[in-house]
Design a protein around this motif. Structure first.
Motif, short mmCIF file in Angstrom:
data_model
loop_
_atom_site.label_atom_id
_atom_site.label_comp_id
_atom_site.label_asym_id
_atom_site.label_seq_id
_atom_site.Cartn_x
_atom_site.Cartn_y
_atom_site.Cartn_z
N MET A 44 0.88 -1.27 -0.15
CA MET A 44 -0.02 -0.11 -0.03
C MET A 44 0.90 1.04 -0.02
N HIS A 45 0.44 2.25 -0.57
CA HIS A 45 1.39 3.54 -0.82
C HIS A 45 0.46 4.31 -0.22
N PHE A 46 1.16 5.74 0.24
CA PHE A 46 0.75 6.58 0.90
C PHE A 46 -0.49 7.87 -0.10
N THR A 47 -0.81 7.98 0.51
CA THR A 47 -2.22 8.99 -0.17
C THR A 47 -0.91 10.04 -1.03
N ARG A 48 -1.89 9.96 -2.02
CA ARG A 48 -1.69 11.01 -3.54
C ARG A 48 -2.28 11.64 -3.48
N PRO A 49 -1.98 13.10 -3.53
CA PRO A 49 -2.65 14.20 -4.28
C PRO A 49 -3.86 14.49 -5.10
N ARG A 50 -3.08 13.04 -6.56
CA ARG A 50 -4.02 12.85 -7.37
C ARG A 50 -5.19 12.38 -7.02
N GLU A 51 -4.85 11.52 -5.81
CA GLU A 51 -6.29 10.66 -5.65
C GLU A 51 -7.09 11.60 -4.88
N LEU A 52 -6.85 12.57 -3.97
CA LEU A 52 -7.74 13.73 -3.13
C LEU A 52 -8.36 14.16 -4.26
N VAL A 53 -7.78 14.80 -5.39
CA VAL A 53 -7.93 15.55 -6.49
C VAL A 53 -9.34 14.71 -7.10
N LEU A 54 -9.13 13.50 -7.82
CA LEU A 54 -10.36 13.03 -8.58
C LEU A 54 -10.94 12.44 -7.25
N ALA A 55 -11.49 12.03 -5.99
CA ALA A 55 -12.21 12.07 -5.72
C ALA A 55 -13.11 13.46 -5.26
N GLY A 56 -12.35 14.27 -5.32
CA GLY A 56 -13.16 15.33 -5.40
C GLY A 56 -13.49 16.51 -6.50
N LEU A 57 -13.58 15.34 -7.73
CA LEU A 57 -14.56 16.09 -8.06
C LEU A 57 -14.94 15.38 -9.12
N ILE A 58 -14.99 13.74 -8.31
CA ILE A 58 -16.42 13.08 -8.20
C ILE A 58 -16.99 13.53 -7.23
N GLY A 59 -17.43 13.21 -6.42
CA GLY A 59 -17.62 14.31 -5.51
C GLY A 59 -18.56 15.95 -5.13
N LEU A 60 -17.81 16.36 -6.48
CA LEU A 60 -18.14 17.69 -6.94
C LEU A 60 -19.58 17.65 -7.63
N VAL A 61 -18.94 16.47 -8.65
CA VAL A 61 -19.90 16.60 -10.24
C VAL A 61 -21.33 15.51 -9.42
N LEU A 62 -20.74 14.56 -9.35
CA LEU A 62 -22.64 14.20 -8.52
C LEU A 62 -23.34 15.01 -6.80
N GLY A 63 -22.95 15.58 -6.42
CA GLY A 63 -23.08 16.79 -5.53
C GLY A 63 -23.84 17.03 -6.68
N PHE A 64 -23.74 18.41 -6.85
CA PHE A 64 -24.75 19.07 -7.93
C PHE A 64 -25.28 18.76 -8.84
N GLY A 65 -24.93 17.69 -9.38
CA GLY A 65 -25.31 16.62 -10.62
C GLY A 65 -27.19 16.31 -9.50
N LEU A 66 -26.65 15.99 -8.00
CA LEU A 66 -28.13 15.40 -7.36
C LEU A 66 -29.37 16.42 -6.74
N PHE A 67 -28.47 17.48 -6.64
CA PHE A 67 -29.05 18.80 -6.06
C PHE A 67 -30.24 19.41 -7.11
N GLU A 68 -29.53 18.95 -8.48
CA GLU A 68 -30.21 19.38 -9.58
C GLU A 68 -31.19 18.62 -9.66
N LEU A 69 -30.98 17.09 -9.49
CA LEU A 69 -32.44 16.63 -9.77
C LEU A 69 -33.61 16.48 -8.73
N PHE A 70 -32.82 16.71 -7.14
CA PHE A 70 -33.83 16.09 -6.53
C PHE A 70 -34.07 17.46 -5.16
N TYR A 71 -33.34 18.61 -5.57
CA TYR A 71 -33.26 19.49 -4.71
C TYR A 71 -34.46 19.31 -3.68
N GLY A 72 -35.57 19.31 -4.94
CA GLY A 72 -36.58 19.70 -4.21
C GLY A 72 -37.77 18.67 -3.68
N GLU A 73 -37.13 17.51 -3.35
CA GLU A 73 -37.57 16.15 -2.79
C GLU A 73 -36.33 16.26 -1.08
#
Length: 153
Positions: free
Chosen positions: A1-30
């Motif tokens: 196992m290797h220690f955490t790389r910055p690119r892994e954190l950036v990728l996870a953050g971008l995935i969360g950003l896209v999913l978070g915004f998309g889910l809010f766009e679709l389901f915020y009223g509910e």
């Protein structure tokens, strides 16, 4: 196992950003209203990891024998927590990207913005605490003057 790389954190953050915004766009009223302390579990985990990191670091620097499996588990916890924190930070930032522009026209969006901001802050603190714990689990350099358990020189 290797220690955490910055690119892994950036990728996870971008995935969360896209999913978070998309889910809010679709389901915020509910969605129900966000509690102000929705991110509190992340902050609690961060505090636990800081305490664990300080404890492990002092034991390693004092040269006390530590269980290698325990250290490996702490590194795995730190790695998983930093990735979770990055994913959640992205998701909270996605929520903020949806809520802030609508805060003037939707009272619910204005009410939910502080909870999303607190969630983003708690996620950022978790990332820092997890990276600190991971750093504390590293074996000290043999020439580290603060370390008494290994011979210097």
């Amino acid at each position: 196992m290797h220690f955490t790389r910055p690119r892994e954190l950036v990728l996870a953050g971008l995935i969360g950003l896209v999913l978070g915004f998309g889910l809010f766009e679709l389901f915020y009223g509910e969605l129900p209203r966000f509690p102000l302390l929705a991110g509190l579990p992340l902050l609690i985990l961060a505090v636990i990891e800081v305490i664990l990191g300080v404890t492990l670091r002092s034991r390693i620097r004092a040269g006390r024998v530590l269980d290698a499996i325990g250290i490996a588990r702490a590194v795995a916890l730190a790695k998983a927590s930093s990735l979770l924190g990055s994913l959640m930070l992205g998701a909270w930032l996605g929520a903020l990207a949806y809520l802030v522009p609508r805060g003037g026209e939707l009272a619910a969006a204005a009410d939910d913005t502080p909870g999303a901001a607190v969630g983003a802050l708690c996620a950022a603190v978790l990332i820092g605490a997890a990276l600190w714990l991971e750093h504390c689990c590293r074996a000290p350099e043999p020439r580290d003057p603060d370390h008494r358990g290994y011979p210097t020189g």
